[in-house]
Write an enzyme that holds these catalytic residues in place. Structure first.
Site, PDB file in Angstrom:
ATOM      1  N   HIS A  78       0.816  -1.207   0.000  1.00  7.82           N
ATOM      2  CA  HIS A  78       0.000   0.000   0.000  1.00  7.82           C
ATOM      3  C   HIS A  78       0.855   1.264   0.000  1.00  7.82           C
ATOM      4  CE1 HIS A  78      -3.841  -2.136   1.633  1.00  7.82           C
ATOM      5  NE2 HIS A  78      -3.367  -2.678   0.537  1.00  7.82           N
ATOM      6  N   GLU A  80       0.770   3.997   1.789  1.00  6.51           N
ATOM      7  CA  GLU A  80       1.240   4.431   3.106  1.00  6.51           C
ATOM      8  C   GLU A  80       2.404   3.565   3.575  1.00  6.51           C
ATOM      9  OE1 GLU A  80      -3.361   4.815   3.101  1.00  6.51           O
ATOM     10  OE2 GLU A  80      -1.842   3.516   2.217  1.00  6.51           O
TER      11      GLU A  80
END
Length: 149
Positions: A78, A80
């Site tokens: 992901h 993040e």
């Protein structure tokens, strides 16, 4: 053209970063900022040196897995997570920083952001993950939707 606010500036950066994503389902970008300076960026995609989902296809699509579930089946990292990993790779502390992300973090990302010491999460799109919301609610991390509704 008027000068953008800091929120607009960093969120536009996150949107630009998301254009590098190799995910078929959702393009997400993240920018970690401290004292108005960019520390790291990340977008969602396969780990460095591995085949991209846009080349192999999406196993979660093939299995008809609903959004927000069964993250462990996805080969992608992901946005993040990649931003936190990039900061770690270059030895940059992100303690007390803010992260601007195009999508509200999932529960896996929430746990990483909490443990990394992120102080604020600014996001543009909502995401269905009650555990993520519950985890953030137990912390002092500031959550802000941008632009505000």
């Amino acid at each position: 053209m008027p000068r953008p606010s800091n929120d607009e500036y960093f969120m536009e950066m996150a949107k630009l970063v998301s254009t590098r994503s190799t995910c078929i389902r959702r393009k997400v970008g993240a920018v970690i900022v401290k004292e108005k300076r960019v520390l790291a960026t990340g977008y969602n995609g396969s780990p460095r040196g591995t085949a991209h989902c846009e080349d192999l296809g999406c196993i979660r699509d093939q299995m008809k897995i609903p959004s927000g579930t069964r993250h462990e089946l996805c080969r992608g990292v992901h946005a993040e997570q990649n931003a936190v990993a990039q900061a770690a790779y270059f030895g940059i502390s992100i303690k007390d920083a803010a992260i601007y992300t195009t999508t509200f973090p999932c529960s896996m990302c929430a746990k990483i952001l909490i443990n990394a010491g992120i102080a604020e999460v600014v996001y543009s799109e909502s995401y269905v993950d009650d555990l993520s919301k519950n985890l953030f609610a137990e912390t002092n991390i500031v959550l802000r939707k941008y632009p505000p509704e």
